[in-house]
Structure formats: C-alpha cells, structure tokens
Write an enzyme that holds these catalytic residues in place. Structure first.
Site: not given
Ligand SMILES: CC(C)(COP(=O)(O)OP(=O)(O)OC[C@H]1O[C@@H](n2cnc3c(N)ncnc32)[C@H](O)[C@@H]1OP(=O)(O)O)[C@@H](O)C(=O)NCCC(=O)NCCS
Length: 408
Positions: A125, A408
C-alpha cells in the site's frame, strides 16, 4: 493496462460475490448463509467497488464509514478500507491500482479526509500513499494474578457479561473511550456484528467478555477467546480486545483475565506499545513480548483538511513540501506555525521548503508515531534545511503513543 480497466460500484446483489472473491484471495472458503448475514453488514451501499472480466467479478475493494481521532482530539470522518482482493489469475495487471484510485476519489467525494486499513503484506500500500501510522506489540503472560505487584493499582470492579449482553454493552463502552487517544476509531454496528457477533453467535465460540466499572461508570472492557487444547491445564486465553480508560482499569482487567481458572497463559495481539503491563508485574520478565506489528496504515486523502484538523506542538514555524504522486492535488508546500498547519503554495513556487516528504512519509508522522528526525535519518523525508528538523520534531510530537485497537 490501468487505463483500460473499468471499476464500478457494485449493486447490492453483487456483494456476496465480492465477499467470496475476497475470501478466496486470502485463502478462505465461501461464507455460509449465517456467516454472510453477519459479514454483509460491513459492505455499505455504494462503498464496494469491483472490476469485471468476461462477465465475472475479478477484483474488489470495500470500505465502511468510521471516524479517526487525531492529535488534539478532533475526530475526522474516515474510510475504513477492507475486503481487498484480486482473483489469482488477474493479479499484477493493475486492478488494485485502478480500484485504489476510484476508492480514494470516492472517499474524498464523501468528505472523508482520511482512510485507513490493515495490510496483509507490508509491500502493497505504500505506493498508494498509505504509511504506517500506529504500531503495536504482541504479549504473553502467565495466568497467575499473584504476578501483579501488591502495590499495583487495583482499579474498580470487573463483571462478566452474558453472551447476549456483549455487543449492546460493549458497543457503548467502546464508543465512550476509544477516541481518548490519537489513532482511535469508531466501530459501526456492522463491525460488531461481522467480527464479535460472528464468533459468538455464528461460530458459537466460548467467549469471556468483561467490563470494568470505575468511579465514573463503565470505563474498560476485555473480550477473550480460548485457544483450543485437549489438555485442561494447558489452554491459553487470547485477548482479542482490551480497551481501558486508565491504568487502574487496565490493571483490573489484566488481573481478572490472569485469574481465570483452567488457563495457563493470557496473550494479546496488537496491544498498545505503551501498555504498562510490565510495570504492573513484580517480575517484569513474566510478560513476554512475542512480536511487533504495524497496525494502522493511514492515507491522508485530503491533505489540507487532514493537516488543518490536528494540532501541533509549540515550535518555530516549519515549511514542508509534500509530494503526492497518486492524488496530485495534495502536492504543495505546507506551513506549520502556532499549533496549526496550512497550505502556502505550490512546490515550485516562491516559498522554499525546509523539509520534503511523500504522502506516505507524512502519514507516518501525522498521528505522532514517528518523529520527523527519524524519518529524515532513514531517508523517508529529506531536509534541505537541517535546522528545521528539531522544529518539526517539536511540532509533530504528541503526549500519547497513537493506537487504534480495532482490527478490520
Ligand atoms: C494484493 C493484491 C490485491 C494486489 O492486486 P493487484 O491487482 O495484483 O495489484 P496491482 O497489479 O495494481 O499492483 C500494483 C503494483 O503493486 C505491486 N504489488 C501488488 N501486490 C503486491 C504484493 N503483494 N507484494 C509486492 N508488490 C505488490 C505490483 O507488483 C505492482 O507494481 P508495479 O506498479 O511496480 O508493477 C492481490 O495480489 C491480492 O488479492 N492478494 C491476496 C489478498 C490480499 O492480500 N489482499 C489484501 C488484503 S489487505
């Protein structure tokens, strides 16, 4: 990729699919009807967004309305961001980035100058301007009230609640005391139902819920669940919630929990960094710190409004340039003087900043968790004018360690 993605607010009939998608993203199965009836209450109308692909929902984010206490005591409308998930075959294509943008614009339009969340992973984030704004620690202490010093404060009386009293009573006690320190947030009825109500009424877990009554009425409470073990003498009590208005109430609640029969130890997660448990014990080592964790991730959505809402300590004026790559309208130079902050110009205008930081870097200092000097020393902030650093430390300093205590 991001520009081709279409994010929209989900209809009421799509919210259960959003919950199922989120659950799968964190490797949980779908909720049954009873669990969904509880969880549904965290999905407020118009506050859940999704991305579709081939007719299926493949990404979602949600928030519920809350309020955040900031230094000086003001309570700001806040988006409590939750239920974030992207389907595993659609990750790293910009879905989260697009949803975060829509969600933050939505929060701004609702008049919520701040948003907070709890992060599953710490690398996600920061790029969206969120910074760690409160931290916490995990504790474990032997269940023996004799460990408390004889002259430790005793507080008032502690009474156990019946299951059906838990939410009606504790909702009121929490509302009375949660905003006493920076970082505290308000809980909606939906939060109570989806978290405590689900465990107590749907999962039928054994729960210990106790209220402390001091001279001015109920001023503290604890909720704890038993860790499973077949050995009656080896079980631990996990404190999921403990809020207290003062040290007397804190001591009385820990004393009560440590005195419950058939419990070997009491542990608490995400406890405040300044909780004085060691100071209450004859042997401070009886309290083991089993971990540290980030708690609140804060996004200053409307930076001028958020800065204007908190008070600052007595210090000579300081000029800070804030760079916000995700919400560009926040970028500018801000002046802190006489206990207040205001925007005084553009980054490349005539006002020369003394310190520079990002929105995430500012969020780390905003509630008082991190001092500007440690953020400068570690490269989160820069200091074109080093003499401004102690002034910024004095301005951002808070009397209390910020803490939230609501997951949350
Ligand atoms: C975390 C999550 C929501 C990211 O969604 P996503 O659609 O893949 O994210 P984006 O494609 O918009 O990523 C944007 C950037 O963040 C990075 N990023 C996203 N998730 C990441 C992670 N878990 N660790 C490291 N980097 C991450 C991407 O590599 C990308 O980097 P870049 O701009 O340099 O290419 C997804 O991986 C997910 O659902 N994870 C499991 C559930 C979870 O952890 N949810 C969060 C709860 S708080």
């Amino acid at each position: 990729m991001t520009s081709t993605l279409s994010v929209r607010a989900l209809e009421a009939g799509e919210l259960r699919a959003a919950h199922t998608l989120f659950a799968a993203a964190i490797h949980r199965g779908p909720a049954d009807d009873a669990a969904w009836a509880r969880s549904a209450q965290l999905y407020g109308p118009g506050r859940t967004f999704g991305v579709h692909s081939g007719g299926a929902l493949v990404g979602t984010v949600a928030s519920f309305p809350s309020e955040l206490t900031v230094p000086g005591g003001a309570v700001l409308p806040m988006a409590a961001v939750t239920r974030v998930g992207v389907r595993a075959d659609h990750t790293r294509r910009g879905l989260l980035t697009a949803m975060m943008r829509t969600q933050l614009e939505d929060a701004a339009a609702r008049g919520e100058p701040v948003a907070t969340l709890r992060a599953s992973e710490a690398r996600i984030y920061g790029r969206f301007g969120y910074g760690i704004a409160t931290r916490a620690r995990n504790l474990r202490v032997r269940a023996d009230p004799a460990l408390l010093r004889d002259d430790a404060p005793r507080g008032g009386t502690v009474r156990l609640l019946a299951r059906e009293e838990i939410i009606p009573v504790l909702r009121g006690v929490h509302a009375r005391i949660a905003h006493r320190r920076p970082g505290g947030i308000s809980r909606t009825d939906g939060w109570w139902s989806a978290t405590i109500g689900r465990r107590v009424d749907v999962d039928r877990e054994h729960v210990i819920a106790a209220v402390h009554t001091g001279p001015d009425g109920d001023d503290g409470f604890a909720i704890a669940f038993l860790e499973g073990s077949s050995d009656f003498t080896e079980r631990g009590l996990e404190v999921s919630d403990l809020h207290a208005a003062d040290v007397g109430a804190t001591a009385a609640l820990w004393r009560f929990l440590m005195g419950i029969d058939l419990v070997r130890h009491v542990s608490g997660e995400l406890r405040p960094l300044d909780e004085p448990l060691e100071l209450l014990l004859a042997d401070p080592r009886a309290c083991a710190v089993t971990g540290h964790a980030d708690e609140t991730w804060l996004r200053l959505v409307d930076l001028p409004a958020a800065l204007a809402a908190r008070t600052f300590g007595p210090a000579e004026p300081v000029l800070i340039a804030v760079h916000d790559g995700f919400l560009a309208a926040n970028t500018g130079v801000y002046r802190i003087a006489d206990g207040h902050a205001e925007r005084v110009g553009a980054i490349d205008g005539p006002v020369r900043p003394e310190l520079e930081c990002t929105a995430a870097g500012l969020a780390m200092a905003y509630l008082g968790d991190r001092r500007p000097s440690e953020l400068v020393a570690t490269g989160w902030w820069s200091a074109p004018e080093p003499a401004a650093v102690p002034r910024a430390d004095a301005a951002f300093a808070t009397a209390e360690v910020p803490w939230c205590g609501t997951y949350f």
